[in-house]
Design a protein around this motif. Sequence first.
Motif, PDB file in Angstrom:
ATOM      1  N   LEU A 171       5.665   4.810   0.581  1.00 48.57           N
ATOM      2  CA  LEU A 171       4.324   5.178   1.043  1.00 48.57           C
ATOM      3  C   LEU A 171       3.338   5.477  -0.082  1.00 48.57           C
ATOM      4  O   LEU A 171       2.144   5.249   0.079  1.00 48.57           O
ATOM      5  CB  LEU A 171       4.406   6.367   2.002  1.00 48.57           C
ATOM      6  N   ASN A 172       3.779   5.991  -1.198  1.00 45.99           N
ATOM      7  CA  ASN A 172       2.860   6.309  -2.302  1.00 45.99           C
ATOM      8  C   ASN A 172       2.912   5.278  -3.415  1.00 45.99           C
ATOM      9  O   ASN A 172       2.507   5.556  -4.551  1.00 45.99           O
ATOM     10  CB  ASN A 172       3.179   7.695  -2.863  1.00 45.99           C
ATOM     11  N   HIS A 173       3.401   4.068  -3.088  1.00 42.97           N
ATOM     12  CA  HIS A 173       3.621   3.060  -4.117  1.00 42.97           C
ATOM     13  C   HIS A 173       3.142   1.684  -3.653  1.00 42.97           C
ATOM     14  O   HIS A 173       2.722   1.501  -2.513  1.00 42.97           O
ATOM     15  CB  HIS A 173       5.114   2.995  -4.470  1.00 42.97           C
TER      16      HIS A 173
ATOM     17  N   LYS B 150      -0.070   2.941  -0.761  1.00 36.41           N
ATOM     18  CA  LYS B 150      -0.860   4.129  -1.115  1.00 36.41           C
ATOM     19  C   LYS B 150      -2.272   4.034  -0.568  1.00 36.41           C
ATOM     20  O   LYS B 150      -2.851   5.028  -0.111  1.00 36.41           O
ATOM     21  CB  LYS B 150      -0.889   4.290  -2.639  1.00 36.41           C
ATOM     22  N   HIS B 151      -2.843   2.822  -0.595  1.00 35.58           N
ATOM     23  CA  HIS B 151      -4.223   2.636  -0.143  1.00 35.58           C
ATOM     24  C   HIS B 151      -4.304   1.857   1.172  1.00 35.58           C
ATOM     25  O   HIS B 151      -5.392   1.462   1.584  1.00 35.58           O
ATOM     26  CB  HIS B 151      -5.034   1.907  -1.225  1.00 35.58           C
TER      27      HIS B 151
END
Length: 319
Positions: free
Chosen positions: A303-305, A173-174
């Motif tokens: 991708l968001n984890h 995510k980052h």
Amino acid sequence: MLQKKQTMKLFKKIAIISVTIIVLSLLGGYLYFQKKFTPPENYLNVSGTAENIPTRWISTNENSHAALLLPIKLNGIDKKFYMQLDSGSPITVFYKNSLESISEKFPNRIKIDNEKNKISTGFKIGNLNVISSDFEVLNYGSKIDFDNANAENIIGTIGTDLLEKRISVLDFKHNKCSFIEKIQENNFIDFEFKKRKILIPAMVDNENLKLLYDSGTSGYELITTKEAWEKYKSKTSAIKTEKGNSWGNTLAVFSASANKKIQFGNASLPLSEVTYIEGTSKLQNFLMKQSGMQGMIGNKLFLNHTLILDCKNEKFKLE
């Protein structure tokens, strides 16, 4: 009657010999594959930790997350290079063409043993030190662009031998990652770490699956068989066709949209695309079936984890 008995004995002997030959052939084949596909002993000497290291994506026209790169520094050379994080590779390797390019600019800093295709060197990821006298060198890679500060100067691949030495925290995510020694393992799930391959349990349509986490297939959510692909994909989906590359071998890659959920323990993620590949060898297909896995997952799914992998203790968590 005597001749009939002798004939029966002969047939029995032939049958016993035939069965023995088959058993020995199967055993010999098993031992051959065990030896051929068992990775060498982990030759990395690792010290320190790396925390919140910025990662970088390789983008192509078809794929914005084609590969995940980590910034590294070779010992004795004050320049930033990159290595691809590939959880499908059981060993960390360097690329010969890239190293020779570095050696031209920094004479006597890099010495490749061309006879054994090995190099003795070390590199750093943040405060993590990785050293070995037996890094393998592949006849691969490109010349380094020293004049471009933003160039993707990739000099090798980081494999699961490093992941075996440290707990990996992949914060997609980052766009950061960490390699640490300890973490509080609450609500972690078991996975298999066989021959330094990461086999993660998952579920799609109430079917239990064993999936190889291969970050070398970074830009794909789920790569599976053609039969499963037909089952999971949306019936009206357009099919995207592209060419893939596996260590110089060209593959045909077919992707289609999906509207499924994929479950990892208590975490449920949307499965929006499924893929199958043509061009893999019969040997690769055989080994996939023998391992019991039903497919591969890449980075795109996460991708968001944040994916946390403790390969040494075979535990993982998805946040």
